[in-house]
Design a protein around this motif. Sequence first.
Motif, PDB file in Angstrom:
ATOM      1  N   ALA A 166     -15.199 -19.025   9.837  1.00 39.82           N
ATOM      2  CA  ALA A 166     -15.462 -18.722   8.429  1.00 39.82           C
ATOM      3  C   ALA A 166     -16.957 -18.757   8.134  1.00 39.82           C
ATOM      4  O   ALA A 166     -17.472 -17.917   7.376  1.00 39.82           O
ATOM      5  CB  ALA A 166     -14.725 -19.715   7.534  1.00 39.82           C
ATOM      6  N   ALA A 167     -17.675 -19.713   8.726  1.00 34.99           N
ATOM      7  CA  ALA A 167     -19.113 -19.819   8.495  1.00 34.99           C
ATOM      8  C   ALA A 167     -19.845 -18.608   9.046  1.00 34.99           C
ATOM      9  O   ALA A 167     -20.759 -18.060   8.405  1.00 34.99           O
ATOM     10  CB  ALA A 167     -19.647 -21.103   9.129  1.00 34.99           C
ATOM     11  N   LEU A 168     -19.467 -18.166  10.232  1.00 35.65           N
ATOM     12  CA  LEU A 168     -20.104 -17.004  10.848  1.00 35.65           C
ATOM     13  C   LEU A 168     -19.848 -15.744  10.019  1.00 35.65           C
ATOM     14  O   LEU A 168     -20.755 -14.926   9.803  1.00 35.65           O
ATOM     15  CB  LEU A 168     -19.579 -16.816  12.267  1.00 35.65           C
ATOM     16  CG  LEU A 168     -20.257 -15.721  13.098  1.00 35.65           C
ATOM     17  CD1 LEU A 168     -21.736 -16.022  13.289  1.00 35.65           C
ATOM     18  CD2 LEU A 168     -19.556 -15.580  14.454  1.00 35.65           C
ATOM     19  N   GLU A 169     -18.627 -15.600   9.537  1.00 32.97           N
ATOM     20  CA  GLU A 169     -18.278 -14.433   8.717  1.00 32.97           C
ATOM     21  C   GLU A 169     -19.081 -14.429   7.417  1.00 32.97           C
ATOM     22  O   GLU A 169     -19.605 -13.392   6.997  1.00 32.97           O
ATOM     23  CB  GLU A 169     -16.776 -14.455   8.409  1.00 32.97           C
ATOM     24  CG  GLU A 169     -16.309 -13.259   7.608  1.00 32.97           C
ATOM     25  CD  GLU A 169     -14.803 -13.286   7.353  1.00 32.97           C
ATOM     26  OE1 GLU A 169     -14.314 -12.397   6.640  1.00 32.97           O
ATOM     27  OE2 GLU A 169     -14.132 -14.208   7.864  1.00 32.97           O
ATOM     28  N   LEU A 170     -19.198 -15.597   6.794  1.00 29.01           N
ATOM     29  CA  LEU A 170     -19.936 -15.667   5.540  1.00 29.01           C
ATOM     30  C   LEU A 170     -21.427 -15.418   5.774  1.00 29.01           C
ATOM     31  O   LEU A 170     -22.088 -14.752   4.970  1.00 29.01           O
ATOM     32  CB  LEU A 170     -19.725 -17.031   4.883  1.00 29.01           C
ATOM     33  CG  LEU A 170     -20.232 -17.164   3.448  1.00 29.01           C
ATOM     34  CD1 LEU A 170     -19.265 -18.002   2.603  1.00 29.01           C
ATOM     35  CD2 LEU A 170     -21.609 -17.818   3.399  1.00 29.01           C
ATOM     36  N   ALA A 171     -21.968 -15.932   6.882  1.00 31.71           N
ATOM     37  CA  ALA A 171     -23.375 -15.704   7.197  1.00 31.71           C
ATOM     38  C   ALA A 171     -23.664 -14.217   7.362  1.00 31.71           C
ATOM     39  O   ALA A 171     -24.705 -13.716   6.907  1.00 31.71           O
ATOM     40  CB  ALA A 171     -23.754 -16.466   8.465  1.00 31.71           C
ATOM     41  N   GLU A 172     -22.756 -13.506   7.982  1.00 31.45           N
ATOM     42  CA  GLU A 172     -22.927 -12.061   8.144  1.00 31.45           C
ATOM     43  C   GLU A 172     -22.875 -11.365   6.783  1.00 31.45           C
ATOM     44  O   GLU A 172     -23.621 -10.393   6.545  1.00 31.45           O
ATOM     45  CB  GLU A 172     -21.849 -11.509   9.086  1.00 31.45           C
ATOM     46  CG  GLU A 172     -21.936 -10.014   9.345  1.00 31.45           C
ATOM     47  CD  GLU A 172     -23.287  -9.585   9.908  1.00 31.45           C
ATOM     48  OE1 GLU A 172     -23.772  -8.509   9.488  1.00 31.45           O
ATOM     49  OE2 GLU A 172     -23.849 -10.319  10.738  1.00 31.45           O
ATOM     50  N   GLU A 173     -22.037 -11.857   5.890  1.00 32.36           N
ATOM     51  CA  GLU A 173     -21.978 -11.295   4.536  1.00 32.36           C
ATOM     52  C   GLU A 173     -23.298 -11.515   3.802  1.00 32.36           C
ATOM     53  O   GLU A 173     -23.765 -10.635   3.060  1.00 32.36           O
ATOM     54  CB  GLU A 173     -20.822 -11.926   3.758  1.00 32.36           C
ATOM     55  CG  GLU A 173     -19.438 -11.504   4.213  1.00 32.36           C
ATOM     56  CD  GLU A 173     -18.345 -12.174   3.394  1.00 32.36           C
ATOM     57  OE1 GLU A 173     -18.633 -12.602   2.255  1.00 32.36           O
ATOM     58  OE2 GLU A 173     -17.221 -12.299   3.897  1.00 32.36           O
ATOM     59  N   VAL A 174     -23.894 -12.683   3.986  1.00 32.43           N
ATOM     60  CA  VAL A 174     -25.195 -12.968   3.366  1.00 32.43           C
ATOM     61  C   VAL A 174     -26.253 -12.005   3.902  1.00 32.43           C
ATOM     62  O   VAL A 174     -27.027 -11.418   3.134  1.00 32.43           O
ATOM     63  CB  VAL A 174     -25.625 -14.426   3.638  1.00 32.43           C
ATOM     64  CG1 VAL A 174     -27.065 -14.661   3.177  1.00 32.43           C
ATOM     65  CG2 VAL A 174     -24.700 -15.409   2.936  1.00 32.43           C
ATOM     66  N   ARG A 175     -26.301 -11.869   5.209  1.00 34.77           N
ATOM     67  CA  ARG A 175     -27.282 -10.949   5.816  1.00 34.77           C
ATOM     68  C   ARG A 175     -27.116  -9.534   5.264  1.00 34.77           C
ATOM     69  O   ARG A 175     -28.090  -8.869   4.891  1.00 34.77           O
ATOM     70  CB  ARG A 175     -27.109 -10.936   7.347  1.00 34.77           C
ATOM     71  CG  ARG A 175     -28.175 -10.136   8.086  1.00 34.77           C
ATOM     72  CD  ARG A 175     -27.656  -9.616   9.424  1.00 34.77           C
ATOM     73  NE  ARG A 175     -26.518  -8.714   9.253  1.00 34.77           N
ATOM     74  CZ  ARG A 175     -26.617  -7.447   8.847  1.00 34.77           C
ATOM     75  NH1 ARG A 175     -27.815  -6.928   8.565  1.00 34.77           N
ATOM     76  NH2 ARG A 175     -25.540  -6.707   8.722  1.00 34.77           N
ATOM     77  N   SER A 176     -25.871  -9.075   5.195  1.00 34.80           N
ATOM     78  CA  SER A 176     -25.596  -7.725   4.698  1.00 34.80           C
ATOM     79  C   SER A 176     -25.954  -7.586   3.216  1.00 34.80           C
ATOM     80  O   SER A 176     -26.500  -6.553   2.793  1.00 34.80           O
ATOM     81  CB  SER A 176     -24.120  -7.392   4.916  1.00 34.80           C
ATOM     82  OG  SER A 176     -23.806  -6.126   4.406  1.00 34.80           O
ATOM     83  N   ALA A 177     -25.668  -8.625   2.431  1.00 39.34           N
ATOM     84  CA  ALA A 177     -25.950  -8.568   0.990  1.00 39.34           C
ATOM     85  C   ALA A 177     -27.440  -8.421   0.717  1.00 39.34           C
ATOM     86  O   ALA A 177     -27.851  -7.691  -0.197  1.00 39.34           O
ATOM     87  CB  ALA A 177     -25.419  -9.828   0.302  1.00 39.34           C
TER      88      ALA A 177
END
Length: 326
Positions: free
Chosen positions: A244-255
């Motif tokens: 979940a942390a890795l997925e959210l981190a990727e969302e932050v990078r993309s945002a």
Amino acid sequence: MSLFKAIGRLLRFGLAKRPDEDMIFRSIVEQSGDVICHVSDGRFTYVSPSAKAVFGWSPDAMIGSTGFELIYEPDLPILEEVLARRVSGEEVGPVRHQLRVVCGDGSLKWSETSARSERAANGKILHTILVIRDVSDRKRLEEELEALAHKDGLTGLANRRSFDRMLERSWQQTLRVGSEMALILIDIDHFKRFNDSYGHQAGDDCLRAVAAAVGRFARRPGDLACRYGGEEFALVLSETGPFAALELAEEVRSAVATLNVPHEGNSTRGRVTVSVGVATAIARAGGSFRMPESLVQAADHALYKAKAGGRNRVEQSVLIAPFNQK
């Protein structure tokens, strides 16, 4: 004669041998902006007229009551503790405490009560004088100042002080239940080049834009988004595992990338991007990492790997931290 003693004399005996003196004290009591009460055997025997103006309480209706129904229920333990200490004789001098009260219209106000009791030779309380003051404005100001002390002035996110506090609190919670937590560190790529190219005002605007994007991912009460320092941000995530942390981190990078903020100095991308380091701590028996310091070090190391690997990417670390299951 102290004010408490004067009020006590007046409320117990009424007008006495010195009518002029007692009239002065009666005027003080009845015209005071504070609510002045006399309590005997645990019940109100006098409540000044200001109770109506200050809290919307009817003085006549309060006579004979204990006043417990006027206290906001979650704050009742505060009053019960104060009363227990006074009855036991643990506290014999003036006592001051703050709690929320229910006003006549059902709203809540913060009150500060100064209480002084007169005791018999055996220590038994004969009566108590209460001076109750509305301190709602003061509490509101204190809360605003407290919030400002834990907020970054430029971005509006939590500051480093809040980060340290929340990190420790989240780890203690993780230990209690034997669960997981994550820390995400986010760094704006080539931010110095951005400042050099566009100026510090544009740099501040860039920081605020990235902060707004990062802040949206602190979605739960146990999460915190903060400005970690300079162009670096952090997300503290409670009850969050590695995937979940890795997925959210990727969302932050993309945002951040989709903000499309121009950045000519950022290699061939031409827009503002971030590098992200993720570290997840799993509380398990047999773990050896010192927490929460190791979590910060691991996230920082992952961030370094993301930068070394070309930036605008996410790298992850996982720690197994000590957990003694009872």
